[in-house]
Design a protein around this motif. Structure first.
Motif, PDB file in Angstrom:
ATOM      1  N   TYR A  97       3.103  47.825  55.155  1.00  0.00           N
ATOM      2  CA  TYR A  97       2.646  48.558  53.969  1.00  0.00           C
ATOM      3  C   TYR A  97       1.336  48.001  53.419  1.00  0.00           C
ATOM      4  N   SER A  98       1.099  46.711  53.601  1.00  0.00           N
ATOM      5  CA  SER A  98      -0.185  46.155  53.159  1.00  0.00           C
ATOM      6  C   SER A  98      -1.322  46.663  54.046  1.00  0.00           C
ATOM      7  N   LYS A  99      -1.041  46.904  55.322  1.00  0.00           N
ATOM      8  CA  LYS A  99      -2.063  47.442  56.235  1.00  0.00           C
ATOM      9  C   LYS A  99      -2.328  48.923  55.959  1.00  0.00           C
ATOM     10  N   LYS A 100      -1.355  49.612  55.352  1.00  0.00           N
ATOM     11  CA  LYS A 100      -1.468  51.052  55.134  1.00  0.00           C
ATOM     12  C   LYS A 100      -1.909  51.400  53.712  1.00  0.00           C
ATOM     13  N   GLN A 101      -2.498  50.442  52.993  1.00  0.00           N
ATOM     14  CA  GLN A 101      -2.844  50.674  51.596  1.00  0.00           C
ATOM     15  C   GLN A 101      -3.819  51.847  51.411  1.00  0.00           C
ATOM     16  N   GLN A 102      -4.735  52.046  52.354  1.00  0.00           N
ATOM     17  CA  GLN A 102      -5.719  53.112  52.196  1.00  0.00           C
ATOM     18  C   GLN A 102      -5.085  54.498  52.279  1.00  0.00           C
ATOM     19  N   TYR A 103      -3.944  54.608  52.965  1.00  0.00           N
ATOM     20  CA  TYR A 103      -3.288  55.913  53.065  1.00  0.00           C
ATOM     21  C   TYR A 103      -1.787  55.781  52.774  1.00  0.00           C
ATOM     22  N   ILE A 104      -1.459  54.944  51.787  1.00  0.00           N
ATOM     23  CA  ILE A 104      -0.063  54.674  51.466  1.00  0.00           C
ATOM     24  C   ILE A 104       0.671  55.918  50.972  1.00  0.00           C
ATOM     25  N   ASN A 105      -0.066  56.913  50.448  1.00  0.00           N
ATOM     26  CA  ASN A 105       0.581  58.119  49.947  1.00  0.00           C
ATOM     27  C   ASN A 105       0.511  59.287  50.919  1.00  0.00           C
ATOM     28  N   GLY A 155       1.838  56.950  56.253  1.00  0.00           N
ATOM     29  CA  GLY A 155       1.851  55.697  55.507  1.00  0.00           C
ATOM     30  C   GLY A 155       3.217  55.218  55.069  1.00  0.00           C
TER      31      GLY A 155
END
Length: 397
Positions: A133-141, A146
């Motif tokens: 989830y830290s790696k996916k912060q740019q598209y977390i939503n 994400g």
């Protein structure tokens, strides 16, 4: 730089962990001495000596985890073996596992004792979800990209643990995962979608549970669920453990009957050194002893939450939140079980109960927590020092 790093460790947190663990070691000796002799025909200090070995191994691993920079665990070189190793380990239990306490949760390792993979999966889930989830912060939503992919791992490990069956551990892992998801930064729309999927998963899982009902809902496990509702009506059967826990707590009063003087550990409490060790503490040391344990556990959890809030690194923040929630949730489930607030699940009390896998995993986890704390404090002091060159010179010595 080294001096600044050493100064950045939270020695209060470290001291609380060590004091609580040593206290737990002493109470393992007091609570297990009768069981070792009468039930297992072993020396009175058998479990105590084994717990010392667990503690020493835990301290070594704690030191290693506190020193190695935690961002390294975000690497795929760590995450890939972690994911496949945990799934293979849990799956292998179905064929090579040793059954104890009505659950096939252990590998027997001969003279080395036993290993409970699900304990280490707790930390594995925390590291994996926090890293992904830290790696996916740019598209977390972006829900499909994400949010969803990491949850397949969670679903697989929880399913394998339920099949052992170990519902208590699966519940802890699921709740800890929920904490990390909440801290991941995703919006409420994504949470609503997750809840919908969760309900759908439950509906799909119902037929699987029904097919395996004889294994999952064993007679002993059902007794735990029914016994806590009215334990005194079935005090010789389903309510036996809980009634004797109440007796121990009642005997202790404010100051207890004295160290080593518990009567309930003389065969009345089935697991006085594991699940019900807090009942023995309550009887021997009273409310004062119970308060000491709760304050120490609460300090670790609150410090973990504070670390999570202060960390500017999403990975470190989620690690701290996951580890502190794991300790807090496990403590509440154990204390809720011995006081009759929830069904007895067989979950041990962190840092206090006897258990090698549990103790080693906890020291690995808090070592990682101390590492995140050090990095957070170091970064804060360094940035403050940059803003104030005079203070920076003072920090550097």
């Amino acid at each position: 730089m080294l001096k600044r790093i050493v100064k950045s460790y939270d020695y209060t947190l470290i001291a609380v962990i060590l004091v609580l663990s040593i206290f737990g070691l002493v109470m393992v000796y007091s609570s297990s001495m009768v069981t070792a002799v009468a039930r297992w025909d072993l020396p009175s200090d058998y479990f105590y000596n084994k717990q010392i070995r667990h503690l020493i191994i835990g301290l070594v691993l704690f030191t290693i985890m506190a020193i190695i920079p935690y961002p390294l665990y975000k690497s795929n070189k760590v995450l890939v073996p972690l994911v496949f190793g945990s799934i293979v380990g849990l799956f292998a239990l179905q064929f090579f596992g040793h059954t104890a306490g009505n659950a096939e949760s252990w590998f027997k390792l001969g003279a080395l004792g036993s290993l409970q993979p699900s304990e280490f999966v707790k930390l594995g889930v925390i590291i994996y979800l926090s890293a992904v989830y830290s790696k996916k912060q740019q598209y977390i939503n972006v829900f499909n990209k994400g949010v969803i992919p990491p949850l397949f791992y969670l679903l697989i490990v929880c399913g394998l643990i339920v099949l052992q069956p170990d519902i208590g551990t699966a519940m802890i892992i699921f709740l800890v995962a929920c904490t990390i998801i909440i801290c991941s930064g995703m919006n409420w729309k994504s949470f609503a979608k997750l809840l919908s999927i969760l309900l759908g998963t439950i509906l799909v899982a119902i037929p699987v549970i029904i097919l395996n009902k004889d294994k999952i809902f064993t007679e002993k496990r059902l007794e735990r669920f029914t016994g806590f509702l009215d334990p005194f009506s079935t005090e010789k059967y389903e309510g036996y453990q809980l009634v004797n826990s109440y007796v121990a707590i009642g005997n202790g009063g404010l100051t207890g009957v004295g160290f080593g003087q518990s009567t309930q550990k003389y065969g009345y409490l089935p697991e006085p050194h594991t699940d019900f060790i807090m009942a023995v503490i309550s009887e021997e040391l009273g409310l004062i002893g119970v308060a000491f344990v709760i304050i120490c556990l609460g300090t670790i959890v609150l410090k973990g939450i504070r670390i999570a809030l202060k960390s500017n690194d999403p990975f470190g923040s989620m690690l701290a939140a996951g580890i502190s929630s794991m300790i807090g949730i496990q403590s509440m489930i154990n204390l809720g079980g011995i006081t009759g607030l929830i069904p007895i699940t067989g979950v041990t009390l962190p840092f206090i109960s006897y258990g090698g896998s549990s103790m080693i995993q906890l020291f690995l986890s808090v070592g990682l927590l101390v590492n995140v704390s050090m990095k957070t404090r170091y970064d804060a002091a360094y940035k403050k020092g940059q803003a104030n060159p005079e203070q920076n010179a003072e920090i550097s010595g």
